[in-house]
Scaffold this motif. Structure first.
Motif, PDB file in Angstrom:
ATOM      1  N   GLU A 101       0.818  -1.224   0.000  1.00 40.87           N
ATOM      2  CA  GLU A 101       0.000   0.000   0.000  1.00 40.87           C
ATOM      3  C   GLU A 101       0.844   1.262   0.000  1.00 40.87           C
ATOM      4  O   GLU A 101       0.521   2.243  -0.670  1.00 40.87           O
ATOM      5  CB  GLU A 101      -0.915   0.016   1.231  1.00 40.87           C
ATOM      6  CG  GLU A 101      -2.152  -0.852   1.048  1.00 40.87           C
ATOM      7  CD  GLU A 101      -2.822  -1.168   2.379  1.00 40.87           C
ATOM      8  OE1 GLU A 101      -2.653  -0.386   3.336  1.00 40.87           O
ATOM      9  OE2 GLU A 101      -3.494  -2.219   2.452  1.00 40.87           O
ATOM     10  N   ARG A 102       1.950   1.264   0.772  1.00 42.91           N
ATOM     11  CA  ARG A 102       2.734   2.499   0.894  1.00 42.91           C
ATOM     12  C   ARG A 102       3.732   2.704  -0.231  1.00 42.91           C
ATOM     13  O   ARG A 102       4.213   3.826  -0.439  1.00 42.91           O
ATOM     14  CB  ARG A 102       3.518   2.502   2.214  1.00 42.91           C
ATOM     15  CG  ARG A 102       2.680   2.415   3.455  1.00 42.91           C
ATOM     16  CD  ARG A 102       2.032   3.751   3.741  1.00 42.91           C
ATOM     17  NE  ARG A 102       1.198   3.668   4.927  1.00 42.91           N
ATOM     18  CZ  ARG A 102       1.290   4.490   5.953  1.00 42.91           C
ATOM     19  NH1 ARG A 102       2.178   5.457   5.954  1.00 42.91           N
ATOM     20  NH2 ARG A 102       0.477   4.355   6.979  1.00 42.91           N
ATOM     21  N   THR A 103       4.093   1.603  -0.915  1.00 48.55           N
ATOM     22  CA  THR A 103       5.152   1.758  -1.922  1.00 48.55           C
ATOM     23  C   THR A 103       4.808   1.185  -3.301  1.00 48.55           C
ATOM     24  O   THR A 103       5.392   1.597  -4.299  1.00 48.55           O
ATOM     25  CB  THR A 103       6.459   1.047  -1.472  1.00 48.55           C
ATOM     26  OG1 THR A 103       6.261  -0.367  -1.521  1.00 48.55           O
ATOM     27  CG2 THR A 103       6.865   1.442  -0.069  1.00 48.55           C
ATOM     28  N   GLY A 104       3.937   0.185  -3.347  1.00 48.88           N
ATOM     29  CA  GLY A 104       3.662  -0.504  -4.621  1.00 48.88           C
ATOM     30  C   GLY A 104       4.633  -1.643  -4.896  1.00 48.88           C
ATOM     31  O   GLY A 104       4.530  -2.317  -5.918  1.00 48.88           O
ATOM     32  N   GLY A 148      12.256   9.270   5.208  1.00 47.15           N
ATOM     33  CA  GLY A 148      11.389   8.925   4.077  1.00 47.15           C
ATOM     34  C   GLY A 148      10.367   9.989   3.744  1.00 47.15           C
ATOM     35  O   GLY A 148      10.147  10.314   2.575  1.00 47.15           O
ATOM     36  N   ARG A 149       9.771  10.559   4.807  1.00 44.67           N
ATOM     37  CA  ARG A 149       8.719  11.544   4.571  1.00 44.67           C
ATOM     38  C   ARG A 149       9.260  12.790   3.864  1.00 44.67           C
ATOM     39  O   ARG A 149       8.645  13.325   2.957  1.00 44.67           O
ATOM     40  CB  ARG A 149       8.106  11.951   5.915  1.00 44.67           C
ATOM     41  CG  ARG A 149       6.617  11.645   5.987  1.00 44.67           C
ATOM     42  CD  ARG A 149       6.075  11.933   7.335  1.00 44.67           C
ATOM     43  NE  ARG A 149       5.938  10.703   8.114  1.00 44.67           N
ATOM     44  CZ  ARG A 149       5.371  10.653   9.310  1.00 44.67           C
ATOM     45  NH1 ARG A 149       4.929  11.742   9.883  1.00 44.67           N
ATOM     46  NH2 ARG A 149       5.261   9.505   9.936  1.00 44.67           N
ATOM     47  N   GLU A 150      10.434  13.248   4.309  1.00 44.77           N
ATOM     48  CA  GLU A 150      11.051  14.432   3.692  1.00 44.77           C
ATOM     49  C   GLU A 150      11.433  14.155   2.232  1.00 44.77           C
ATOM     50  O   GLU A 150      11.225  14.986   1.352  1.00 44.77           O
ATOM     51  CB  GLU A 150      12.301  14.869   4.474  1.00 44.77           C
ATOM     52  CG  GLU A 150      11.983  15.497   5.819  1.00 44.77           C
ATOM     53  CD  GLU A 150      11.068  16.719   5.695  1.00 44.77           C
ATOM     54  OE1 GLU A 150      11.331  17.562   4.830  1.00 44.77           O
ATOM     55  OE2 GLU A 150      10.080  16.797   6.449  1.00 44.77           O
ATOM     56  N   VAL A 186      12.969  -2.480   3.115  1.00 45.73           N
ATOM     57  CA  VAL A 186      11.893  -3.026   2.273  1.00 45.73           C
ATOM     58  C   VAL A 186      11.866  -2.365   0.883  1.00 45.73           C
ATOM     59  O   VAL A 186      11.185  -2.846  -0.024  1.00 45.73           O
ATOM     60  CB  VAL A 186      10.499  -2.853   2.950  1.00 45.73           C
ATOM     61  CG1 VAL A 186      10.487  -3.501   4.321  1.00 45.73           C
ATOM     62  CG2 VAL A 186      10.100  -1.387   3.049  1.00 45.73           C
ATOM     63  N   LEU A 187      12.590  -1.254   0.753  1.00 47.58           N
ATOM     64  CA  LEU A 187      12.421  -0.436  -0.451  1.00 47.58           C
ATOM     65  C   LEU A 187      13.325  -0.811  -1.625  1.00 47.58           C
ATOM     66  O   LEU A 187      12.963  -0.621  -2.774  1.00 47.58           O
ATOM     67  CB  LEU A 187      12.693   1.044  -0.118  1.00 47.58           C
ATOM     68  CG  LEU A 187      11.845   1.667   0.993  1.00 47.58           C
ATOM     69  CD1 LEU A 187      12.339   3.081   1.277  1.00 47.58           C
ATOM     70  CD2 LEU A 187      10.378   1.685   0.594  1.00 47.58           C
ATOM     71  N   PHE A 188      14.520  -1.313  -1.297  1.00 48.25           N
ATOM     72  CA  PHE A 188      15.552  -1.389  -2.338  1.00 48.25           C
ATOM     73  C   PHE A 188      15.776  -2.791  -2.907  1.00 48.25           C
ATOM     74  O   PHE A 188      15.493  -3.787  -2.247  1.00 48.25           O
ATOM     75  CB  PHE A 188      16.871  -0.832  -1.782  1.00 48.25           C
ATOM     76  CG  PHE A 188      16.769   0.628  -1.430  1.00 48.25           C
ATOM     77  CD1 PHE A 188      16.905   1.601  -2.400  1.00 48.25           C
ATOM     78  CD2 PHE A 188      16.482   1.017  -0.124  1.00 48.25           C
ATOM     79  CE1 PHE A 188      16.780   2.946  -2.081  1.00 48.25           C
ATOM     80  CE2 PHE A 188      16.357   2.364   0.211  1.00 48.25           C
ATOM     81  CZ  PHE A 188      16.513   3.337  -0.774  1.00 48.25           C
TER      82      PHE A 188
HETATM   83  O1  UT7 Z   1      15.171   7.120  -4.611  1.00 43.33           O
HETATM   84  C1  UT7 Z   1      14.876   7.899  -3.510  1.00 43.33           C
HETATM   85  C2  UT7 Z   1      14.935   6.959  -2.328  1.00 43.33           C
HETATM   86  N1  UT7 Z   1      13.939   7.075  -1.355  1.00 43.33           N
HETATM   87  C3  UT7 Z   1      12.617   7.197  -1.533  1.00 43.33           C
HETATM   88  O2  UT7 Z   1      12.116   7.364  -2.592  1.00 43.33           O
HETATM   89  C4  UT7 Z   1      11.752   7.129  -0.326  1.00 43.33           C
HETATM   90  C5  UT7 Z   1      10.669   8.167  -0.307  1.00 43.33           C
HETATM   91  N2  UT7 Z   1       9.770   7.933   0.804  1.00 43.33           N
HETATM   92  C6  UT7 Z   1       8.873   6.934   0.789  1.00 43.33           C
HETATM   93  O3  UT7 Z   1       8.770   6.204  -0.157  1.00 43.33           O
HETATM   94  C7  UT7 Z   1       7.949   6.820   1.963  1.00 43.33           C
HETATM   95  O4  UT7 Z   1       8.121   7.909   2.827  1.00 43.33           O
HETATM   96  C8  UT7 Z   1       8.158   5.504   2.765  1.00 43.33           C
HETATM   97  C9  UT7 Z   1       7.656   4.328   1.944  1.00 43.33           C
HETATM   98  C10 UT7 Z   1       9.611   5.318   3.104  1.00 43.33           C
HETATM   99  C11 UT7 Z   1       7.351   5.542   4.054  1.00 43.33           C
HETATM  100  O5  UT7 Z   1       5.992   5.785   3.757  1.00 43.33           O
HETATM  101  P1  UT7 Z   1       5.201   6.912   4.562  1.00 43.33           P
HETATM  102  O6  UT7 Z   1       3.797   6.829   4.115  1.00 43.33           O
HETATM  103  O7  UT7 Z   1       5.926   8.200   4.366  1.00 43.33           O
HETATM  104  O8  UT7 Z   1       5.300   6.389   6.014  1.00 43.33           O
HETATM  105  P2  UT7 Z   1       5.923   7.115   7.302  1.00 43.33           P
HETATM  106  O9  UT7 Z   1       7.409   7.223   7.155  1.00 43.33           O
HETATM  107  O10 UT7 Z   1       5.146   8.347   7.542  1.00 43.33           O
HETATM  108  O11 UT7 Z   1       5.624   6.055   8.414  1.00 43.33           O
HETATM  109  C12 UT7 Z   1       4.294   5.711   8.773  1.00 43.33           C
HETATM  110  C13 UT7 Z   1       4.369   4.609   9.808  1.00 43.33           C
HETATM  111  C14 UT7 Z   1       5.388   4.877  10.917  1.00 43.33           C
HETATM  112  O12 UT7 Z   1       4.848   4.409  12.124  1.00 43.33           O
HETATM  113  P3  UT7 Z   1       4.207   5.473  13.185  1.00 43.33           P
HETATM  114  O13 UT7 Z   1       5.339   6.399  13.508  1.00 43.33           O
HETATM  115  O14 UT7 Z   1       3.098   6.145  12.430  1.00 43.33           O
HETATM  116  O15 UT7 Z   1       3.773   4.582  14.280  1.00 43.33           O
HETATM  117  C15 UT7 Z   1       6.551   3.987  10.533  1.00 43.33           C
HETATM  118  O16 UT7 Z   1       7.307   3.574  11.654  1.00 43.33           O
HETATM  119  O17 UT7 Z   1       4.771   3.380   9.177  1.00 43.33           O
HETATM  120  C16 UT7 Z   1       5.845   2.809   9.919  1.00 43.33           C
HETATM  121  N3  UT7 Z   1       6.687   2.027   9.026  1.00 43.33           N
HETATM  122  C17 UT7 Z   1       6.435   0.745   8.712  1.00 43.33           C
HETATM  123  N4  UT7 Z   1       5.476  -0.110   9.096  1.00 43.33           N
HETATM  124  C18 UT7 Z   1       5.510  -1.343   8.568  1.00 43.33           C
HETATM  125  C19 UT7 Z   1       7.780   2.442   8.350  1.00 43.33           C
HETATM  126  N5  UT7 Z   1       8.260   1.425   7.607  1.00 43.33           N
HETATM  127  C20 UT7 Z   1       7.444   0.366   7.814  1.00 43.33           C
HETATM  128  C21 UT7 Z   1       7.420  -0.944   7.313  1.00 43.33           C
HETATM  129  N6  UT7 Z   1       6.426  -1.765   7.725  1.00 43.33           N
HETATM  130  N7  UT7 Z   1       8.330  -1.408   6.442  1.00 43.33           N
END
Ligand code: UT7
Length: 327
Positions: free
Chosen positions: A36-39, A219-221, A156-158
């Motif tokens: 859901e969060r990444t595809g 990630g958020r930034e 989980v992303l790479f």
């Molecule tokens: O090439 C450039 C490289 N990087 C990127 O492109 C990354 C860009 N960022 C992203 O893709 C997204 O920010 C993420 C996929 C990394 C994270 O998604 P998000 O919707 O921004 O989630 P979030 O960081 O706001 O985290 C939401 C919640 C957090 O828990 P709390 O604090 O709300 O309780 C995280 O701890 O999801 C939690 N969380 C996870 N839960 C289950 C973070 N990673 C995971 C995970 N499984 N793998």
């Protein structure tokens, strides 16, 4: 001045598949969250005896075969990578040796996930000036050895992989790489970085204990910045060529997160169907992502002569950019 045309593409992904279900056993995550969060549903992981240059060479051989170019004809090899086999020499030098591309000078470009686009742009300059006639551009990355497998935010992303393109000059006014527009904002270095293992914090027990030699990310930034930056640079690239988003036939984009791509295309008012997607199978392969995606779309017969291809990528630095090509 001649433009660069891509006359061959190739890609390579290691055999081993790591699914979201596999990751559920490693960290506190779920298939549903990742999807859901990444595809992303799965990614490839290199074999223990496989290094970045091995993957790069596989992709390169496929691109050279398609182009009908022999390694000895190459005059330039540029590899976009931040995960080379070793700090020195460059991954490109190792690739040059393995291919037997004796005439080519070779170097790496470090622009993280924008590395494929940066490498393409650098090679393009040598072609435009006429200094070289045949160039090999590669994006290759082995992030499975650079992520912290205990950090669910990043591991989980790479995925691992390599993509390659062979460039040759074309005098055809209608075709080739029209322009590329690269940007960097080094003030954002800390939102996506590997803080240790370089000269700032060289290898020490502390670096290893705190896993500073692995990828750290806000990630958020990164997400917020990526959406704005990619949309802006694509507008810039299209405008520079007198084009509108509606003129774009295909989008070839760095595959970081499906939600990022959806948001960027929405800003550009482009339908998602125009964007070739493979992050479901490979995750984010960093610099390899854009050339791998281009190769898949090319081999699927999607790209027709004259099509307008908009390319975009973003990575640590932050580095980003967009390019427009007429296929
Ligand atoms: O090439 C450039 C490289 N990087 C990127 O492109 C990354 C860009 N960022 C992203 O893709 C997204 O920010 C993420 C996929 C990394 C994270 O998604 P998000 O919707 O921004 O989630 P979030 O960081 O706001 O985290 C939401 C919640 C957090 O828990 P709390 O604090 O709300 O309780 C995280 O701890 O999801 C939690 N969380 C996870 N839960 C289950 C973070 N990673 C995971 C995970 N499984 N793998």
């Amino acid at each position: 001045m001649a433009r660069s045309q891509i006359i061959g593409t190739g890609s390579y992904a290691p055999e081993k598949v790591l699914t979201n279900a596999d990751l559920e056993k490693l960290v506190d995550t779920t298939d549903a969250w990742i999807t859901e969060r990444t595809g992303i549903r799965e990614r490839r992981v290199a074999a223990p005896d496989e290094a970045t240059s091995d993957m790069a060479v596989q992709a390169a051989r496929r691109a050279l075969e398609m182009a009908g170019v022999r390694p000895e004809e190459l005059e330039l090899i540029v590899v976009g990578t931040v995960s080379p086999d070793m700090p020195m020499p460059s991954c490109a030098a190792l690739v040059q040796a393995k291919l037997g591309a004796k005439r080519a000078f070779a170097f790496d470009v470090a622009a993280a996930c924008a590395g494929g686009l940066y490498a393409l742009t650098v090679a393009d300059q040598f072609l435009r000036t006429g200094q070289v006639k045949r160039a090999l551009v590669i994006g290759a990355e082995l992030f499975s050895r650079m992520v912290n497998w205990e950090d669910r935010n990043t591991c989980v992303l790479f995925g691992d992989g390599a993509g390659a393109m062979v460039l040759a000059p074309t005098e055809d006014e209608e075709r080739g790489l029209l322009s590329s527009h690269l940007h960097t904002d080094g003030t954002l270095a800390d939102i996506l970085c590997i803080p240790g293992g370089g000269t700032r914090k060289s290898f020490s027990e502390e670096v290893l204990r705190d896993k500073l030699h692995t990828l750290h990310m806000n990630g958020r930034e990164v997400f917020k910045f990526a959406v704005r930056a990619l949309a802006d640079s694509t507008h810039e690239a299209l405008a520079a060529n007198g084009l509108e988003p509606r003129d774009v036939t295909h989008v070839i984009a760095h595959q970081a997160n499906l939600r990022i791509l959806e948001a960027v295309l929405q800003r550009l008012e482009l339908p998602l169907e125009k964007c070739w997607l493979n992050l479901r199978e490979y995750g984010n392969t960093s610099a390899a992502s854009l050339p791998m995606t281009l190769d898949e779309a090319n081999r699927a017969g999607r790209l027709k002569e004259g099509d307008v291809v908009a390319m975009m990528a973003i990575g640590a630095g932050m580095t980003w950019g967009s390019a427009v090509m007429r296929w």
